[in-house]
Design a protein around this motif. Structure first.
Motif, PDB file in Angstrom:
ATOM      1  N   ARG A 173      -4.993  -2.737  -6.244  1.00  0.00           N
ATOM      2  CA  ARG A 173      -6.101  -2.494  -5.301  1.00  0.00           C
ATOM      3  C   ARG A 173      -5.948  -1.143  -4.636  1.00  0.00           C
ATOM      4  O   ARG A 173      -6.900  -0.345  -4.567  1.00  0.00           O
ATOM      5  CB  ARG A 173      -6.128  -3.613  -4.260  1.00  0.00           C
ATOM      6  N   ARG A 174      -4.736  -0.854  -4.155  1.00  0.00           N
ATOM      7  CA  ARG A 174      -4.510   0.426  -3.477  1.00  0.00           C
ATOM      8  C   ARG A 174      -4.566   1.587  -4.468  1.00  0.00           C
ATOM      9  O   ARG A 174      -5.109   2.656  -4.144  1.00  0.00           O
ATOM     10  CB  ARG A 174      -3.167   0.415  -2.743  1.00  0.00           C
ATOM     11  N   MET A 175      -4.052   1.391  -5.667  1.00  0.00           N
ATOM     12  CA  MET A 175      -4.152   2.436  -6.689  1.00  0.00           C
ATOM     13  C   MET A 175      -5.613   2.793  -6.946  1.00  0.00           C
ATOM     14  O   MET A 175      -5.974   3.970  -7.023  1.00  0.00           O
ATOM     15  CB  MET A 175      -3.521   1.967  -7.997  1.00  0.00           C
ATOM     16  N   SER A 176      -6.432   1.770  -7.101  1.00  0.00           N
ATOM     17  CA  SER A 176      -7.851   1.989  -7.374  1.00  0.00           C
ATOM     18  C   SER A 176      -8.520   2.755  -6.243  1.00  0.00           C
ATOM     19  O   SER A 176      -9.323   3.665  -6.480  1.00  0.00           O
ATOM     20  CB  SER A 176      -8.554   0.651  -7.591  1.00  0.00           C
ATOM     21  N   GLN A 177      -8.175   2.413  -4.994  1.00  0.00           N
ATOM     22  CA  GLN A 177      -8.746   3.123  -3.847  1.00  0.00           C
ATOM     23  C   GLN A 177      -8.372   4.595  -3.875  1.00  0.00           C
ATOM     24  O   GLN A 177      -9.225   5.480  -3.661  1.00  0.00           O
ATOM     25  CB  GLN A 177      -8.249   2.476  -2.550  1.00  0.00           C
ATOM     26  N   ILE A 178      -7.100   4.883  -4.131  1.00  0.00           N
ATOM     27  CA  ILE A 178      -6.625   6.266  -4.135  1.00  0.00           C
ATOM     28  C   ILE A 178      -7.312   7.068  -5.245  1.00  0.00           C
ATOM     29  O   ILE A 178      -7.782   8.201  -5.017  1.00  0.00           O
ATOM     30  CB  ILE A 178      -5.093   6.307  -4.330  1.00  0.00           C
ATOM     31  N   LEU A 179      -7.381   6.497  -6.431  1.00  0.00           N
ATOM     32  CA  LEU A 179      -7.971   7.215  -7.549  1.00  0.00           C
ATOM     33  C   LEU A 179      -9.467   7.415  -7.356  1.00  0.00           C
ATOM     34  O   LEU A 179     -10.015   8.475  -7.717  1.00  0.00           O
ATOM     35  CB  LEU A 179      -7.685   6.473  -8.854  1.00  0.00           C
ATOM     36  N   THR A 180     -10.142   6.452  -6.764  1.00  0.00           N
ATOM     37  CA  THR A 180     -11.567   6.610  -6.466  1.00  0.00           C
ATOM     38  C   THR A 180     -11.779   7.758  -5.490  1.00  0.00           C
ATOM     39  O   THR A 180     -12.689   8.583  -5.654  1.00  0.00           O
ATOM     40  CB  THR A 180     -12.149   5.310  -5.894  1.00  0.00           C
ATOM     41  N   GLU A 181     -10.925   7.830  -4.467  1.00  0.00           N
ATOM     42  CA  GLU A 181     -11.018   8.911  -3.486  1.00  0.00           C
ATOM     43  C   GLU A 181     -10.827  10.269  -4.155  1.00  0.00           C
ATOM     44  O   GLU A 181     -11.441  11.265  -3.755  1.00  0.00           O
ATOM     45  CB  GLU A 181      -9.965   8.715  -2.391  1.00  0.00           C
ATOM     46  N   LYS A 182      -9.988  10.318  -5.160  1.00  0.00           N
ATOM     47  CA  LYS A 182      -9.699  11.574  -5.860  1.00  0.00           C
ATOM     48  C   LYS A 182     -10.673  11.825  -7.013  1.00  0.00           C
ATOM     49  O   LYS A 182     -10.510  12.794  -7.756  1.00  0.00           O
ATOM     50  CB  LYS A 182      -8.257  11.558  -6.389  1.00  0.00           C
ATOM     51  N   GLN A 183     -11.645  10.928  -7.193  1.00  0.00           N
ATOM     52  CA  GLN A 183     -12.639  11.033  -8.266  1.00  0.00           C
ATOM     53  C   GLN A 183     -11.986  11.041  -9.648  1.00  0.00           C
ATOM     54  O   GLN A 183     -12.359  11.796 -10.548  1.00  0.00           O
ATOM     55  CB  GLN A 183     -13.526  12.273  -8.070  1.00  0.00           C
ATOM     56  N   ILE A 184     -10.987  10.173  -9.774  1.00  0.00           N
ATOM     57  CA  ILE A 184     -10.294   9.948 -11.043  1.00  0.00           C
ATOM     58  C   ILE A 184     -10.656   8.544 -11.505  1.00  0.00           C
ATOM     59  O   ILE A 184     -10.539   7.584 -10.748  1.00  0.00           O
ATOM     60  CB  ILE A 184      -8.772  10.097 -10.884  1.00  0.00           C
ATOM     61  N   ASP A 231       0.823  -1.210   0.000  1.00  0.00           N
ATOM     62  CA  ASP A 231       0.000   0.000   0.000  1.00  0.00           C
ATOM     63  C   ASP A 231       0.856   1.258   0.000  1.00  0.00           C
ATOM     64  O   ASP A 231       0.604   2.208  -0.757  1.00  0.00           O
ATOM     65  CB  ASP A 231      -0.933   0.016   1.212  1.00  0.00           C
ATOM     66  N   LYS A 232       1.878   1.283   0.850  1.00  0.00           N
ATOM     67  CA  LYS A 232       2.723   2.464   0.932  1.00  0.00           C
ATOM     68  C   LYS A 232       3.494   2.666  -0.371  1.00  0.00           C
ATOM     69  O   LYS A 232       3.647   3.808  -0.849  1.00  0.00           O
ATOM     70  CB  LYS A 232       3.705   2.331   2.107  1.00  0.00           C
ATOM     71  N   THR A 233       3.964   1.577  -0.965  1.00  0.00           N
ATOM     72  CA  THR A 233       4.677   1.676  -2.241  1.00  0.00           C
ATOM     73  C   THR A 233       3.765   2.242  -3.320  1.00  0.00           C
ATOM     74  O   THR A 233       4.163   3.122  -4.099  1.00  0.00           O
ATOM     75  CB  THR A 233       5.205   0.298  -2.667  1.00  0.00           C
ATOM     76  N   ALA A 234       2.534   1.755  -3.376  1.00  0.00           N
ATOM     77  CA  ALA A 234       1.568   2.275  -4.349  1.00  0.00           C
ATOM     78  C   ALA A 234       1.331   3.760  -4.142  1.00  0.00           C
ATOM     79  O   ALA A 234       1.253   4.533  -5.107  1.00  0.00           O
ATOM     80  CB  ALA A 234       0.256   1.502  -4.248  1.00  0.00           C
ATOM     81  N   GLU A 235       1.218   4.180  -2.887  1.00  0.00           N
ATOM     82  CA  GLU A 235       0.976   5.587  -2.581  1.00  0.00           C
ATOM     83  C   GLU A 235       2.142   6.466  -3.026  1.00  0.00           C
ATOM     84  O   GLU A 235       1.940   7.553  -3.588  1.00  0.00           O
ATOM     85  CB  GLU A 235       0.733   5.749  -1.074  1.00  0.00           C
ATOM     86  N   ILE A 236       3.373   5.986  -2.796  1.00  0.00           N
ATOM     87  CA  ILE A 236       4.558   6.766  -3.161  1.00  0.00           C
ATOM     88  C   ILE A 236       4.634   6.946  -4.671  1.00  0.00           C
ATOM     89  O   ILE A 236       4.785   8.065  -5.186  1.00  0.00           O
ATOM     90  CB  ILE A 236       5.839   6.080  -2.636  1.00  0.00           C
ATOM     91  N   LEU A 237       4.515   5.841  -5.409  1.00  0.00           N
ATOM     92  CA  LEU A 237       4.661   5.905  -6.861  1.00  0.00           C
ATOM     93  C   LEU A 237       3.501   6.662  -7.503  1.00  0.00           C
ATOM     94  O   LEU A 237       3.719   7.554  -8.341  1.00  0.00           O
ATOM     95  CB  LEU A 237       4.749   4.494  -7.449  1.00  0.00           C
ATOM     96  N   LEU A 284       3.403  10.171  -9.868  1.00  0.00           N
ATOM     97  CA  LEU A 284       2.889  10.149 -11.232  1.00  0.00           C
ATOM     98  C   LEU A 284       1.763  11.163 -11.425  1.00  0.00           C
ATOM     99  O   LEU A 284       1.723  11.885 -12.432  1.00  0.00           O
ATOM    100  CB  LEU A 284       2.400   8.748 -11.585  1.00  0.00           C
ATOM    101  N   LEU A 285       0.834  11.212 -10.476  1.00  0.00           N
ATOM    102  CA  LEU A 285      -0.278  12.162 -10.579  1.00  0.00           C
ATOM    103  C   LEU A 285       0.223  13.601 -10.557  1.00  0.00           C
ATOM    104  O   LEU A 285      -0.294  14.458 -11.290  1.00  0.00           O
ATOM    105  CB  LEU A 285      -1.266  11.928  -9.439  1.00  0.00           C
ATOM    106  N   ASP A 286       1.229  13.857  -9.735  1.00  0.00           N
ATOM    107  CA  ASP A 286       1.806  15.206  -9.688  1.00  0.00           C
ATOM    108  C   ASP A 286       2.470  15.557 -11.019  1.00  0.00           C
ATOM    109  O   ASP A 286       2.324  16.681 -11.523  1.00  0.00           O
ATOM    110  CB  ASP A 286       2.827  15.306  -8.554  1.00  0.00           C
ATOM    111  N   ASP A 287       3.215  14.611 -11.572  1.00  0.00           N
ATOM    112  CA  ASP A 287       3.930  14.877 -12.817  1.00  0.00           C
ATOM    113  C   ASP A 287       2.968  15.186 -13.957  1.00  0.00           C
ATOM    114  O   ASP A 287       3.186  16.113 -14.739  1.00  0.00           O
ATOM    115  CB  ASP A 287       4.796  13.668 -13.188  1.00  0.00           C
ATOM    116  N   LEU A 288       1.901  14.402 -14.054  1.00  0.00           N
ATOM    117  CA  LEU A 288       0.948  14.569 -15.151  1.00  0.00           C
ATOM    118  C   LEU A 288      -0.125  15.601 -14.825  1.00  0.00           C
ATOM    119  O   LEU A 288      -0.927  15.963 -15.688  1.00  0.00           O
ATOM    120  CB  LEU A 288       0.296  13.210 -15.465  1.00  0.00           C
ATOM    121  N   GLN A 289      -0.120  16.088 -13.575  1.00  0.00           N
ATOM    122  CA  GLN A 289      -1.098  17.091 -13.109  1.00  0.00           C
ATOM    123  C   GLN A 289      -2.530  16.619 -13.358  1.00  0.00           C
ATOM    124  O   GLN A 289      -3.361  17.345 -13.913  1.00  0.00           O
ATOM    125  CB  GLN A 289      -0.828  18.447 -13.761  1.00  0.00           C
TER     126      GLN A 289
END
Length: 333
Positions: free
Chosen positions: A274-285, A232-238, A242-247
């Motif tokens: 799984r963790r990527m999907s959770q993060i992006l859902t939270e951000k409405q992406i 989970d932490k690795t997914a959050e870091i990467l 990536l989201l910051d770079d691509l804005q």
């Protein structure tokens, strides 16, 4: 090093011969071990050609087929092929509408590609070259020429190949793939090195409880060394980088790819996703499409590449278009 090989000097020859025997209905070997479509593309359509060293299977030879590459030029283990072989491949792929030459931004590949383009010019062939350069660890976004090409080659093959099958002209395909290239990014992480199958030496060294973020396929510079942490932490870091770079902002739509480096299991990749999907859902992406598995590897290297790309309706349509290669097949809707 433990590997099921024969004479190390014959690895590439035997690899390619075995590959052709395994998929005789999809690919064939032509000339100096060029991998081409078993059934060539129709006349009047743009050809798609790429190159790359062997040892990274299934990339790049795994993606030759309808809706993807017409010809791939494999080099020796982790070495770019000779320019003359690339010229031969371009001539095979030429169906009367020009050729798009897709090249990963690595020094040896780019050198080969530039020399190939000089030969192309002398021959008077209609060819455009595009680089995939989406590794955010090797250069800033405003200096794309410094960024390495990682797994982003496959989305470029896919949309370019689909557009070519539709009959779009070379300039249209080039402009579309260039736009797509500017809206993708990748970041890699490694836990252990791969081993060169001829030399028997590992590509880099890493501590038992460490991981490297931001490295290239062979341990190239750009890595951030840190203590091994959870999935989970690795997914959050990467993903955060990536989201910051691509804005990327709320409401946008993404293609997500997780590419295993060779020794990382699907179990691990699905936990990361799984963790990527959770993060992006939270951000409405929205994750509009995803691909998880081994696309380009480095022998038994442990780790993965995380890729995201901003998608629109045209790119989604081209991604969904039918294709048929040994390692990527999408059926008719």
């Amino acid at each position: 090093m433990k590997k099921f090989i024969n004479d190390p000097e014959n690895i590439v020859k035997e690899l390619l011969e075995g590959y052709a025997l395994a998929f005789p209905n999809k690919i064939a070997l032509e000339g100096d071990y060029l991998v081409m479509r078993a059934i060539p593309k129709s006349e009047g359509k743009v050809g798609i050609v790429s190159l790359g060293g062997t040892g990274h299977e299934p990339g790049h030879i795994g993606y030759v087929g309808m809706g993807l590459l017409d010809v791939c030029v494999p080099g020796d283990i982790f070495i770019a092929p000779h320019p003359q072989r690339c010229l031969d491949a371009i001539k095979i792929a030429e169906r009367g509408a020009g050729v798009l030459f897709v090249v990963g931004n690595h020094a040896s590949d780019v050198l080969t590609a530039k020399l190939t383009m000089e030969l192309v010019k002398k021959e008077g062939l209609n060819v455009k070259m595009i680089l995939n350069h989406e590794d955010i660890a090797s250069g800033p976004r405003n200096k794309p020429e410094e960024r390495r090409g990682l797994v982003g080659f496959l989305p470029l093959y896919k949309v370019a190949g689909a557009a070519a099958e539709e009959g779009k002209n070379l300039e249209e395909i080039y402009q579309m793939t260039e736009r797509f290239s500017q809206n993708m990014c990748t970041l890699a992480v490694a836990l252990s090195p791969g081993t060169h199958p001829v030399l028997g030496t590992p590509f880099f060294e890493i501590g038992e409880h460490e991981m490297l973020i931001g490295m290239g396929s062979h341990g190239e510079a750009g890595a951030q060394q840190m203590n091994l942490t959870t999935a989970d932490k690795t997914a959050e870091i990467l993903l955060g980088q990536l989201l910051d770079d691509l804005q990327v902002t709320s409401g946008e739509t993404l293609l997500v790819i997780l590419n295993g480096a060779g020794a990382t299991t699907l179990m691990e990749l699905f936990i990361i996703f799984r963790r990527m999907s959770q993060i992006l859902t939270e951000k409405q992406i929205t994750i509009a499409r995803s691909l998880i598995g081994e696309i380009i590897t480095t022998q038994e290297q442990a780790g993965f590449q995380m890729f995201i790309a901003r998608m629109d309706q045209e790119l989604l349509r081209l991604w969904d278009a039918p294709c048929d290669s040994p390692y990527l097949t999408i059926l008719h809707p």
